[in-house]
Design a protein around this motif. Structure first.
Motif, PDB file in Angstrom:
ATOM      1  N   GLU A  18      -8.371 -13.075  -2.132  1.00 43.27           N
ATOM      2  CA  GLU A  18      -8.292 -13.838  -0.913  1.00 43.27           C
ATOM      3  C   GLU A  18      -7.881 -13.332   0.250  1.00 43.27           C
ATOM      4  OE1 GLU A  18      -4.428 -14.921  -3.258  1.00 43.27           O
ATOM      5  OE2 GLU A  18      -6.446 -14.506  -3.704  1.00 43.27           O
ATOM      6  N   HIS A  19      -7.612 -12.121   0.244  1.00 43.84           N
ATOM      7  CA  HIS A  19      -7.228 -11.155   1.422  1.00 43.84           C
ATOM      8  C   HIS A  19      -8.426 -10.508   1.885  1.00 43.84           C
ATOM      9  CE1 HIS A  19      -3.216 -11.398  -0.432  1.00 43.84           C
ATOM     10  NE2 HIS A  19      -3.058 -12.496   0.523  1.00 43.84           N
ATOM     11  N   SER A  20      -9.297 -10.503   1.213  1.00 39.92           N
ATOM     12  CA  SER A  20     -10.892  -9.891   1.681  1.00 39.92           C
ATOM     13  C   SER A  20     -11.260 -10.076   2.992  1.00 39.92           C
ATOM     14  CB  SER A  20     -11.772 -10.022   0.574  1.00 39.92           C
ATOM     15  OG  SER A  20     -13.061  -9.463   0.782  1.00 39.92           O
ATOM     16  N   ALA A  21     -11.918  -8.994   3.651  1.00 36.90           N
ATOM     17  CA  ALA A  21     -12.727  -9.401   4.859  1.00 36.90           C
ATOM     18  C   ALA A  21     -13.762 -10.381   4.730  1.00 36.90           C
ATOM     19  CB  ALA A  21     -12.895  -8.048   5.587  1.00 36.90           C
ATOM     20  N   ARG A  22     -14.423 -10.384   3.125  1.00 37.56           N
ATOM     21  CA  ARG A  22     -15.467 -11.264   2.838  1.00 37.56           C
ATOM     22  C   ARG A  22     -15.356 -12.788   3.013  1.00 37.56           C
ATOM     23  NH1 ARG A  22     -18.124  -7.850  -1.894  1.00 37.56           N
ATOM     24  NH2 ARG A  22     -19.224  -5.884  -0.579  1.00 37.56           N
ATOM     25  N   ARG A  23     -14.011 -12.885   2.937  1.00 34.15           N
ATOM     26  CA  ARG A  23     -13.594 -14.431   3.212  1.00 34.15           C
ATOM     27  C   ARG A  23     -13.962 -14.891   4.581  1.00 34.15           C
ATOM     28  NH1 ARG A  23      -7.088 -15.876   4.114  1.00 34.15           N
ATOM     29  NH2 ARG A  23      -7.607 -18.394   4.350  1.00 34.15           N
ATOM     30  N   PHE A  24     -14.044 -14.014   5.269  1.00 35.25           N
ATOM     31  CA  PHE A  24     -14.462 -14.421   6.964  1.00 35.25           C
ATOM     32  C   PHE A  24     -16.092 -14.366   7.151  1.00 35.25           C
ATOM     33  CE2 PHE A  24     -10.186 -13.286   6.747  1.00 35.25           C
ATOM     34  CZ  PHE A  24      -9.545 -14.331   7.349  1.00 35.25           C
ATOM     35  N   TYR A  25     -16.671 -13.535   6.349  1.00 35.02           N
ATOM     36  CA  TYR A  25     -18.021 -13.329   6.516  1.00 35.02           C
ATOM     37  C   TYR A  25     -18.590 -12.399   5.448  1.00 35.02           C
ATOM     38  CZ  TYR A  25     -22.598 -12.448   8.627  1.00 35.02           C
ATOM     39  OH  TYR A  25     -23.923 -12.425   8.901  1.00 35.02           O
ATOM     40  N   ASN A  49     -20.980 -10.371   4.704  1.00 36.59           N
ATOM     41  CA  ASN A  49     -21.687  -9.205   4.809  1.00 36.59           C
ATOM     42  C   ASN A  49     -20.522  -8.165   5.515  1.00 36.59           C
ATOM     43  OD1 ASN A  49     -23.424  -6.969   4.389  1.00 36.59           O
ATOM     44  ND2 ASN A  49     -24.458  -7.559   6.705  1.00 36.59           N
ATOM     45  N   LEU A  50     -19.284  -8.277   4.847  1.00 37.98           N
ATOM     46  CA  LEU A  50     -18.396  -7.323   5.383  1.00 37.98           C
ATOM     47  C   LEU A  50     -17.790  -6.605   3.988  1.00 37.98           C
ATOM     48  CD1 LEU A  50     -16.231  -9.632   7.720  1.00 37.98           C
ATOM     49  CD2 LEU A  50     -17.823  -7.663   8.380  1.00 37.98           C
ATOM     50  N   PRO A  51     -17.102  -5.481   4.333  1.00 43.08           N
ATOM     51  CA  PRO A  51     -16.583  -4.695   2.883  1.00 43.08           C
ATOM     52  C   PRO A  51     -15.535  -5.698   2.329  1.00 43.08           C
ATOM     53  CG  PRO A  51     -16.628  -3.244   4.848  1.00 43.08           C
ATOM     54  CD  PRO A  51     -16.770  -4.792   5.584  1.00 43.08           C
ATOM     55  N   ASP A  52     -15.572  -5.358   1.038  1.00 39.95           N
ATOM     56  CA  ASP A  52     -14.472  -6.201   0.280  1.00 39.95           C
ATOM     57  C   ASP A  52     -13.095  -5.357   0.165  1.00 39.95           C
ATOM     58  OD1 ASP A  52     -13.710  -8.293  -1.341  1.00 39.95           O
ATOM     59  OD2 ASP A  52     -14.558  -7.257  -3.195  1.00 39.95           O
ATOM     60  N   VAL A  53     -12.469  -5.450   1.315  1.00 40.04           N
ATOM     61  CA  VAL A  53     -11.142  -4.692   1.600  1.00 40.04           C
ATOM     62  C   VAL A  53     -10.393  -5.713   2.253  1.00 40.04           C
ATOM     63  CG1 VAL A  53     -12.147  -2.436   1.593  1.00 40.04           C
ATOM     64  CG2 VAL A  53     -11.956  -3.626   3.760  1.00 40.04           C
ATOM     65  N   LEU A  54      -9.144  -5.292   2.589  1.00 35.90           N
ATOM     66  CA  LEU A  54      -8.085  -6.236   3.166  1.00 35.90           C
ATOM     67  C   LEU A  54      -8.702  -6.389   4.576  1.00 35.90           C
ATOM     68  CD1 LEU A  54      -5.139  -7.314   3.563  1.00 35.90           C
ATOM     69  CD2 LEU A  54      -4.587  -5.078   4.753  1.00 35.90           C
ATOM     70  N   GLY A  55      -8.770  -7.674   4.979  1.00 36.29           N
ATOM     71  CA  GLY A  55      -9.365  -8.013   6.384  1.00 36.29           C
ATOM     72  C   GLY A  55      -8.420  -8.115   7.326  1.00 36.29           C
ATOM     73  N   PRO A  78      -8.013  -0.800  -0.238  1.00 35.29           N
ATOM     74  CA  PRO A  78      -8.824  -1.495  -1.398  1.00 35.29           C
ATOM     75  C   PRO A  78      -7.880  -2.852  -1.825  1.00 35.29           C
ATOM     76  CG  PRO A  78      -8.489   0.785  -1.680  1.00 35.29           C
ATOM     77  CD  PRO A  78      -7.717   0.432  -0.495  1.00 35.29           C
ATOM     78  N   LEU A  79      -8.497  -3.725  -2.242  1.00 41.80           N
ATOM     79  CA  LEU A  79      -7.886  -4.925  -2.837  1.00 41.80           C
ATOM     80  C   LEU A  79      -7.066  -4.602  -4.077  1.00 41.80           C
ATOM     81  CD1 LEU A  79     -10.379  -7.499  -2.116  1.00 41.80           C
ATOM     82  CD2 LEU A  79      -8.561  -6.874  -0.964  1.00 41.80           C
ATOM     83  N   GLY A  80      -5.843  -4.958  -4.223  1.00 43.49           N
ATOM     84  CA  GLY A  80      -4.948  -4.559  -5.496  1.00 43.49           C
ATOM     85  C   GLY A  80      -3.673  -3.632  -4.953  1.00 43.49           C
ATOM     86  N   MET A  81      -4.153  -2.926  -4.052  1.00 39.51           N
ATOM     87  CA  MET A  81      -2.959  -2.171  -3.393  1.00 39.51           C
ATOM     88  C   MET A  81      -2.049  -3.000  -2.688  1.00 39.51           C
ATOM     89  SD  MET A  81      -3.948   1.368  -1.388  1.00 39.51           S
ATOM     90  CE  MET A  81      -4.416   2.699  -2.521  1.00 39.51           C
ATOM     91  N   GLU A  82      -0.471  -2.422  -2.682  1.00 34.73           N
ATOM     92  CA  GLU A  82       0.391  -3.041  -1.986  1.00 34.73           C
ATOM     93  C   GLU A  82       0.279  -2.569  -0.580  1.00 34.73           C
ATOM     94  OE1 GLU A  82       4.677  -3.502  -3.501  1.00 34.73           O
ATOM     95  OE2 GLU A  82       4.783  -1.808  -2.067  1.00 34.73           O
ATOM     96  N   VAL A  83       0.524  -3.600   0.330  1.00 31.65           N
ATOM     97  CA  VAL A  83       0.664  -3.607   1.734  1.00 31.65           C
ATOM     98  C   VAL A  83       2.019  -3.774   2.234  1.00 31.65           C
ATOM     99  CG1 VAL A  83      -0.127  -4.460   4.202  1.00 31.65           C
ATOM    100  CG2 VAL A  83      -1.724  -4.261   1.831  1.00 31.65           C
ATOM    101  N   ARG A  84       2.854  -2.829   2.920  1.00 32.59           N
ATOM    102  CA  ARG A  84       4.106  -3.141   3.657  1.00 32.59           C
ATOM    103  C   ARG A  84       3.722  -3.305   5.088  1.00 32.59           C
ATOM    104  NH1 ARG A  84       7.644   0.615   5.704  1.00 32.59           N
ATOM    105  NH2 ARG A  84       6.358   2.409   4.781  1.00 32.59           N
ATOM    106  N   VAL A  85       4.519  -4.368   5.751  1.00 34.75           N
ATOM    107  CA  VAL A  85       4.389  -4.436   7.226  1.00 34.75           C
ATOM    108  C   VAL A  85       5.936  -4.350   7.611  1.00 34.75           C
ATOM    109  CG1 VAL A  85       3.504  -6.070   8.848  1.00 34.75           C
ATOM    110  CG2 VAL A  85       2.082  -5.770   6.897  1.00 34.75           C
ATOM    111  N   ARG A  86       6.154  -3.737   8.841  1.00 30.95           N
ATOM    112  CA  ARG A  86       7.414  -3.477   9.222  1.00 30.95           C
ATOM    113  C   ARG A  86       7.331  -4.051  10.810  1.00 30.95           C
ATOM    114  NH1 ARG A  86      10.963  -0.495  12.322  1.00 30.95           N
ATOM    115  NH2 ARG A  86      12.973  -0.465  11.454  1.00 30.95           N
TER     116      ARG A  86
END
Length: 134
Positions: free
Chosen positions: A20-27, A29-35, A75-83
């Motif tokens: 559900e975090h994929s860029a494809r959620r928004f369009y 024809n976008l890569p299937d990665v964190l949007g 890539p989807l499945g990876m942990e993301v850390r935001v500070r």
């Protein structure tokens, strides 16, 4: 206004990137990665979380600007850390510096501004605006 906020305050969050975090959620024809919109949302969330812990009853915060650079794909499945870190306090306006990382590298950075509001006054203005359209 007497404020509990000061430069140097920080907070971070971690999430696992999911479909559900994929860029494809928004369009489609976008890569299937964190949007990018997801990254921006995480940056807003971590900053709001930092503020929320120090608000008085009846207060909330709203985002008023964000200058975001999304510099690497995750890539989807990876942990993301935001500070987030408060870098300026001007009355009810707080400015944050943010950085985001996945498990391999830095993936983004931003400057974000939030404003502390009185929820009842804000909601009354929103309701008045909505009533004009009814």
């Amino acid at each position: 206004m007497d404020t509990p906020f000061h430069a140097g305050m920080s907070h971070e969050l971690k999430i696992k990137s999911l479909p559900e975090h994929s860029a494809r959620r928004f369009y489609p024809n976008l890569p299937d990665v964190l949007g990018t919109p997801i990254l921006g949302g995480l940056m807003e969330r971590v900053s709001a979380e930092l503020i929320n812990a120090h608000l008085s009853p009846g207060e909330q915060s709203v985002g008023i600007s964000m200058n975001l650079k999304h510099t690497a794909a995750t890539p989807l499945g990876m942990e993301v850390r935001v500070r987030t870190e408060v870098i300026a306090v001007e009355g009810r306006k707080l400015t944050f510096r943010l950085e985001a990382f996945d498990e391999a590298e830095k993936i983004g950075e931003a400057t974000h501004e939030r404003f502390i509001i009185q929820a009842d006054k804000f909601n009354a203005k929103v309701a008045e605006k909505a009533a004009k359209m009814a």
